[in-house]
Design an enzyme around this catalytic site. Structure first.
Site, PDB file in Angstrom:
ATOM      1  N   ARG A 130       1.731 -12.261  -0.219  1.00  0.00           N
ATOM      2  CA  ARG A 130       0.438 -12.606   0.395  1.00  0.00           C
ATOM      3  C   ARG A 130      -0.226 -13.792  -0.280  1.00  0.00           C
ATOM      4  NH1 ARG A 130      -1.757  -8.662   4.398  1.00  0.00           N
ATOM      5  NH2 ARG A 130      -0.042  -7.175   4.587  1.00  0.00           N
TER       6      ARG A 130
ATOM      7  N   HIS B 244     -10.324  -1.859  11.756  1.00  0.00           N
ATOM      8  CA  HIS B 244      -9.271  -2.756  11.262  1.00  0.00           C
ATOM      9  C   HIS B 244      -9.061  -3.850  12.305  1.00  0.00           C
ATOM     10  CE1 HIS B 244      -4.844  -2.989   9.576  1.00  0.00           C
ATOM     11  NE2 HIS B 244      -5.621  -3.892   9.041  1.00  0.00           N
TER      12      HIS B 244
ATOM     13  N   LYS C  82      -2.952 -10.171  13.178  1.00  0.00           N
ATOM     14  CA  LYS C  82      -4.398 -10.417  13.186  1.00  0.00           C
ATOM     15  C   LYS C  82      -4.743 -11.791  12.605  1.00  0.00           C
ATOM     16  CE  LYS C  82      -5.455  -6.625  11.014  1.00  0.00           C
ATOM     17  NZ  LYS C  82      -4.060  -6.143  11.006  1.00  0.00           N
TER      18      LYS C  82
ATOM     19  N   ARG D  55       0.844  -1.191   0.000  1.00  0.00           N
ATOM     20  CA  ARG D  55       0.000   0.000   0.000  1.00  0.00           C
ATOM     21  C   ARG D  55       0.880   1.242   0.000  1.00  0.00           C
ATOM     22  NH1 ARG D  55      -1.786   0.893   4.392  1.00  0.00           N
ATOM     23  NH2 ARG D  55      -1.187  -0.968   5.535  1.00  0.00           N
TER      24      ARG D  55
ATOM     25  N   GLY E 186       0.049 -19.957  19.262  1.00  0.00           N
ATOM     26  CA  GLY E 186      -0.913 -20.759  20.031  1.00  0.00           C
ATOM     27  C   GLY E 186      -0.910 -20.447  21.521  1.00  0.00           C
TER      28      GLY E 186
ATOM     29  N   LYS F 299      -9.507  -1.889   2.192  1.00  0.00           N
ATOM     30  CA  LYS F 299      -9.194  -0.723   3.012  1.00  0.00           C
ATOM     31  C   LYS F 299      -9.959   0.515   2.543  1.00  0.00           C
ATOM     32  CE  LYS F 299      -6.976  -3.301   5.566  1.00  0.00           C
ATOM     33  NZ  LYS F 299      -5.654  -3.822   5.643  1.00  0.00           N
TER      34      LYS F 299
ATOM     35  N   TYR G 241      -1.740  -3.638  -6.661  1.00  0.00           N
ATOM     36  CA  TYR G 241      -1.480  -4.453  -5.481  1.00  0.00           C
ATOM     37  C   TYR G 241      -2.463  -4.245  -4.324  1.00  0.00           C
ATOM     38  CZ  TYR G 241       1.217  -7.469  -2.513  1.00  0.00           C
ATOM     39  OH  TYR G 241       1.604  -8.531  -1.738  1.00  0.00           O
ATOM     40  N   GLY G 242      -2.885  -5.333  -3.712  1.00  0.00           N
ATOM     41  CA  GLY G 242      -3.597  -5.361  -2.431  1.00  0.00           C
ATOM     42  C   GLY G 242      -4.557  -4.222  -2.182  1.00  0.00           C
TER      43      GLY G 242
ATOM     44  N   SER H 206      -1.132  -3.323  10.495  1.00  0.00           N
ATOM     45  CA  SER H 206      -0.805  -4.244   9.414  1.00  0.00           C
ATOM     46  C   SER H 206       0.433  -5.070   9.760  1.00  0.00           C
ATOM     47  CB  SER H 206      -0.547  -3.450   8.132  1.00  0.00           C
ATOM     48  OG  SER H 206      -1.683  -2.673   7.832  1.00  0.00           O
ATOM     49  N   ALA H 207       0.349  -6.360   9.449  1.00  0.00           N
ATOM     50  CA  ALA H 207       1.451  -7.299   9.683  1.00  0.00           C
ATOM     51  C   ALA H 207       1.859  -7.394  11.156  1.00  0.00           C
ATOM     52  CB  ALA H 207       2.654  -6.965   8.798  1.00  0.00           C
ATOM     53  N   CYS H 208       0.881  -7.271  12.054  1.00  0.00           N
ATOM     54  CA  CYS H 208       1.154  -7.390  13.486  1.00  0.00           C
ATOM     55  C   CYS H 208       0.398  -8.535  14.145  1.00  0.00           C
ATOM     56  CB  CYS H 208       0.858  -6.088  14.199  1.00  0.00           C
ATOM     57  SG  CYS H 208       2.049  -4.806  13.796  1.00  0.00           S
TER      58      CYS H 208
ATOM     59  N   ASP I  69      -9.335  -9.368   9.360  1.00  0.00           N
ATOM     60  CA  ASP I  69      -8.795  -8.039   9.050  1.00  0.00           C
ATOM     61  C   ASP I  69      -9.746  -6.879   9.340  1.00  0.00           C
ATOM     62  OD1 ASP I  69      -6.383  -6.750   8.019  1.00  0.00           O
ATOM     63  OD2 ASP I  69      -7.604  -6.110   6.327  1.00  0.00           O
TER      64      ASP I  69
HETATM   65  P1  GTP Z   1      -2.302  -7.523   7.749  1.00  0.00           P
HETATM   66  O1  GTP Z   1      -2.877  -8.557   6.873  1.00  0.00           O
HETATM   67  O2  GTP Z   1      -1.216  -6.726   7.096  1.00  0.00           O
HETATM   68  O3  GTP Z   1      -3.327  -6.608   8.345  1.00  0.00           O
HETATM   69  O4  GTP Z   1      -1.473  -8.288   8.921  1.00  0.00           O
HETATM   70  P2  GTP Z   1      -1.956  -9.122  10.197  1.00  0.00           P
HETATM   71  O5  GTP Z   1      -2.218  -8.195  11.331  1.00  0.00           O
HETATM   72  O6  GTP Z   1      -3.029 -10.067   9.839  1.00  0.00           O
HETATM   73  O7  GTP Z   1      -0.610  -9.911  10.583  1.00  0.00           O
HETATM   74  P3  GTP Z   1      -0.269 -11.482  10.463  1.00  0.00           P
HETATM   75  O8  GTP Z   1      -1.122 -12.338  11.357  1.00  0.00           O
HETATM   76  O9  GTP Z   1      -0.242 -11.842   9.032  1.00  0.00           O
HETATM   77  O10 GTP Z   1       1.214 -11.516  11.067  1.00  0.00           O
HETATM   78  C1  GTP Z   1       2.271 -10.803  10.488  1.00  0.00           C
HETATM   79  C2  GTP Z   1       3.583 -11.311  10.983  1.00  0.00           C
HETATM   80  O11 GTP Z   1       3.611 -11.332  12.419  1.00  0.00           O
HETATM   81  C3  GTP Z   1       3.896 -12.735  10.535  1.00  0.00           C
HETATM   82  O12 GTP Z   1       5.212 -12.784  10.102  1.00  0.00           O
HETATM   83  C4  GTP Z   1       3.695 -13.556  11.762  1.00  0.00           C
HETATM   84  O13 GTP Z   1       4.500 -14.688  11.774  1.00  0.00           O
HETATM   85  C5  GTP Z   1       4.034 -12.589  12.896  1.00  0.00           C
HETATM   86  N1  GTP Z   1       3.283 -12.929  14.138  1.00  0.00           N
HETATM   87  C6  GTP Z   1       1.953 -13.100  14.247  1.00  0.00           C
HETATM   88  N2  GTP Z   1       1.598 -13.446  15.501  1.00  0.00           N
HETATM   89  C7  GTP Z   1       2.749 -13.493  16.224  1.00  0.00           C
HETATM   90  C8  GTP Z   1       3.052 -13.800  17.580  1.00  0.00           C
HETATM   91  O14 GTP Z   1       2.183 -14.110  18.412  1.00  0.00           O
HETATM   92  N3  GTP Z   1       4.366 -13.729  17.948  1.00  0.00           N
HETATM   93  C9  GTP Z   1       5.351 -13.391  17.064  1.00  0.00           C
HETATM   94  N4  GTP Z   1       6.593 -13.345  17.502  1.00  0.00           N
HETATM   95  N5  GTP Z   1       5.099 -13.110  15.765  1.00  0.00           N
HETATM   96  C10 GTP Z   1       3.821 -13.157  15.343  1.00  0.00           C
HETATM   97  C1  SPV Z   2      -2.908  -4.336   5.545  1.00  0.00           C
HETATM   98  O1  SPV Z   2      -1.917  -3.738   5.094  1.00  0.00           O
HETATM   99  O2  SPV Z   2      -3.414  -4.043   6.658  1.00  0.00           O
HETATM  100  C2  SPV Z   2      -3.514  -5.437   4.773  1.00  0.00           C
HETATM  101  C3  SPV Z   2      -3.045  -5.654   3.416  1.00  0.00           C
HETATM  102  O3  SPV Z   2      -4.401  -6.098   5.262  1.00  0.00           O
HETATM  103  S1  SPV Z   2      -3.762  -4.548   2.263  1.00  0.00           S
HETATM  104  O4  SPV Z   2      -4.937  -5.179   1.706  1.00  0.00           O
HETATM  105  O5  SPV Z   2      -2.780  -4.332   1.204  1.00  0.00           O
HETATM  106  O6  SPV Z   2      -4.143  -3.327   2.908  1.00  0.00           O
HETATM  107 MN    MN Z   3      -4.878  -5.438   7.412  1.00  0.00          MN
END
Ligand code: GTP
Ligand code: SPV
Ligand code: MN
Length: 648
Positions: free
Chosen positions: A432, A291, A317, A112, A556, A271, A262-263, A313-315, A338
């Site tokens: 993704r 979100h 979810k 994004r 887990g 979004k 992209y995305g 994002s990428a934290c 999401d």
């Molecule tokens: P978006 O789709 O971008 O909104 O991301 P998201 O919030 O769904 O994040 P996602 O669950 O895909 O996790 C992103 C990254 O965080 C991955 O590389 C996971 O392996 C890592 N991750 C997720 N949960 C944990 C956790 O409990 N501990 C650790 N250390 N890493 C985690």
């Molecule tokens: C995010 O970035 O929070 C996503 C991926 O879930 S995107 O659809 O590209 O926004």
């Molecule tokens: Mn997201």
């Protein structure tokens, strides 16, 4: 094969407008007569309402595509589009799995682009807080209506020449749910069509939901664009990174996106609609578009609650939404990973739907050891983007090493041969999978319930390497809203940010607010008057020890945190009052059977100097970014926290 010149639909539309003046029988007769000499396009334009038709016309005369294709959402249509994409080299088949495909993008189009995303309102302060001290606000970008129009005129005229324009009718939320909303996405990308068919509910069934005489849909115009010099550097992935722009006009429910395939830039239901436009609709109608993942958790006694969680994002979810609890007797089921749309019902219960139909999940890090449920979901009917591929027709990314790969060669996301000794990752960090939610083995039985599921707790969280404990609870609703407002997280690859910096990301919505964040806070605070508000928690799976390693195993084992939250929702007395909120009391976090030793003392410690600095940073952020729009309740919460921290 079934295409028809775009001009025809314009003629067709005028005729249909005339036909609407006739009675049903006469109309039907004439339409069938007409279709005979006008039907060269894909799809049935007679199904379009007048509002949709005139939108399609408007877009067609602006973009001037060679053909128009009205998507019906069928499997036959997907087959046809896949053929087109195979021919263009946009996708390759992944023969190791059933109906799986890999797309490699132009390397300049991988995430994004927040800096090129704008909200258009008459007055700037409707979209973003204006503060004297902020040189440039970070809570969104505003664009004036005139400038938006100019941006469109500089990019869109003729941008679809030589291409097909696809018209995608889609529903965000189960078709027919009172909580759902409809959109029409116009795009010149087959990849977008196929992705939208996974991520949303697409097809004629959606059009049936639109009342014939109204324009009640969100207008989503997308083009991958054409660079000014006409050169598409990667022909299989046309885009125009230099001129990419993503525009939103909440006043007219308009989204206009140019230059990226992209995305979140191009799958406009996600979004752009479900969050940016969605949050403005939600404000108007008195609900919340967030979100957030939604999950159901059943305890060993068989009692079930649902929680929603906002992480940037990428934290984490997707991982939390699909988690396999390590605590015996617990069961987690997934409603969404999401986005959550939440509204109080007539009983005052907060109910949530997942407006999406699929998961667009981060691939790297997804593995049997971390997220086995995702691994069981994604190897059929899935469109992968920017992951690496293997010589036996499979996929590969960082984290999958445990699955072997000794007898195959690996091709990285850029299409180059890759080896484990390489310095660069095989898969792009924001690569993704796009996969149907219904395939998830733990999809919740109520995930498509038109009424939504009742929410008992809201979680906020982010990547906080220092100072922030594993979990704590807000003292009350206003404190919870403050916690959301004060959220911070280390930046990730999901957007264009460089390097790892701790950024403020209130409610995990910073890139997704459709209106002034101050008004958003007022709206959140007002929820308390509308119904029974859930308890609010903050979680942090990412605290690191002195050795730089995560203190908490996560994944887990996060079920242990959910267990404590569950017990707090049931009003169990298992907390201690601290300066920052309620923490688990000694021994309250169930650590039985943890596979690694965890330094609980360190993980729950509240370093005074850290929190003093944190309070200063929050205060500074509120002052420079939110200014006069900050609700009094929130500044009161900050003052109270400051006092408590001073006396820590
Ligand atoms: P978006 O789709 O971008 O909104 O991301 P998201 O919030 O769904 O994040 P996602 O669950 O895909 O996790 C992103 C990254 O965080 C991955 O590389 C996971 O392996 C890592 N991750 C997720 N949960 C944990 C956790 O409990 N501990 C650790 N250390 N890493 C985690
Ligand atoms: C995010 O970035 O929070 C996503 C991926 O879930 S995107 O659809 O590209 O926004
Ligand atoms: Mn997201």
């Amino acid at each position: 094969m079934l295409h028809r010149q775009y001009k025809n639909i314009i003629i067709h539309t005028s005729i249909v407008r005339f036909l609407q003046l006739l009675n049903t029988t006469k109309r039907w007769h004439l339409v069938s007569q007409l279709r005979r000499f006008l039907s060269v396009q894909y799809g049935d334009s007679a199904l379009l309402t007048p509002g949709v038709k005139s939108y399609v016309n408007e877009c067609a005369s602006l973009c001037q595509p060679d053909h128009i294709h009205l998507c019906d959402g069928s499997a036959q249509e997907s087959q046809m589009l896949r053929k087109v994409m195979l021919k263009q080299g946009t996708i390759i088949p992944l023969t190791k799995y059933e109906n799986c495909w890999l797309a490699r993008t132009n390397p300049e189009d991988v995430a994004r682009v927040e800096s090129k995303t704008f909200i258009c309102t008459d007055h700037e302060e409707e979209a973003v807080p204006i503060t004297p001290s902020a040189k440039k606000g970070v809570l969104g970008n505003w664009i004036a209506p005139r400038d938006m129009e100019q941006a469109i005129q500089e990019r869109f005229p003729g941008c679809m020449r030589g291409r097909t324009m696809y018209v995608i009718p889609f529903s965000m939320g189960p078709i027919g749910s009172p909580l759902s909303k409809i959109g029409i996405e116009i795009t010149d990308s087959e990849y977008v069509v196929e992705s939208m068919k996974i991520m949303t509910r697409v097809g004629n069934r959606v059009l049936e939901q639109l009342p014939g005489d109204s324009d009640q849909f969100v207008r989503c115009l997308h083009s991958v664009g054409k660079p000014k010099n006409g050169n598409t550097s990667v022909p299989s992935w046309p885009c125009d990174p230099e001129r990419t722009i993503i525009l939103h006009k909440p006043g007219s429910n308009d989204i206009v996106s140019y230059g990226s395939g992209y995305g979140g830039n191009s799958l406009l239901g996600k979004k752009c609609f479900a969050l940016r436009i969605g949050s403005t609709i939600a404000k108007r109608e008195g609900w919340l578009a967030e979100h957030m993942l939604i999950l159901g958790i059943t305890n060993p006694k068989g009692k079930k609650i649902y929680v929603a969680a906002a992480f940037p994002s990428a934290c984490g979810k997707t991982n939390l939404a699909m988690m396999t609890p390590t605590l015996p007797g617990y069961k987690v089921e997934c409603v969404g990973d999401d986005i959550a749309w939440m509204k109080f019902d007539s009983q005052g219960t907060l109910r949530a739907i997942n407006p999406e139909n699929g998961f667009f999940g981060v691939a790297p890090g997804t593995a049997m050891s971390t997220n086995p449920i995702a691994m069981k979901t994604i190897f059929k009917n899935t469109l992968f983007t920017n992951v690496a591929s293997t010589s036996d027709g499979g996929v590969y990314w960082e984290g999958m090493e445990e699955s072997g790969f000794n007898n195959v060669t690996i091709t990285d996301w850029l299409g180059k041969l890759w080896s484990k000794q390489a310095e660069k990752p095989a898969a792009h960090p924001n690569s993704r999978f796009c996969t149907p939610a219904a395939q998830c083995p733990i999809i919740d039985p109520a995930w498509e319930d038109p009424q939504g599921v009742p929410i008992s707790a809201i979680l906020f969280g982010g990547r906080r390497p220092k100072g922030v404990p594993l979990v704590y609870e807000a003292r009350n609703w206003s404190h919870g809203v403050f916690m959301g407002a004060a959220m911070r997280s280390e930046s990730t690859a999901a957007a264009e940010h460089k390097g790892k910096v701790i950024m403020h990301d209130p409610f995990a919505m910073r890139p997704f607010f459709g209106y002034n964040f101050g008004d958003y806070l007022h709206h959140w605070l007002s929820m308390e008057k509308r119904g029974n508000v859930p308890k609010v928690f903050h979680v942090n799976w990412f605290r690191k020890g002195a050795d730089g390693k995560f203190l908490w195993p996560g994944f887990g084992d996060n079920s242990r945190v959910l267990d404590w939250i569950f017990r707090r929702v049931s009003e169990e007395d298992c907390f201690v009052d601290t300066a920052i909120g309620y923490l688990p009391s000694e021994g309250a976090l169930n650590t039985e059977g943890l596979k690694q030793s965890v330094d609980l003392k360190e993980m729950f410690s509240l370093p005074r100097a850290f929190w003093q600095q944190e309070v200063i940073d929050i205060e500074n952020y509120f002052k420079t970014q939110v200014g006069k729009y900050l609700p009094k309740e929130i500044s009161n919460q900050l003052d109270e926290l400051k006092n408590r921290v001073a006396n820590m």
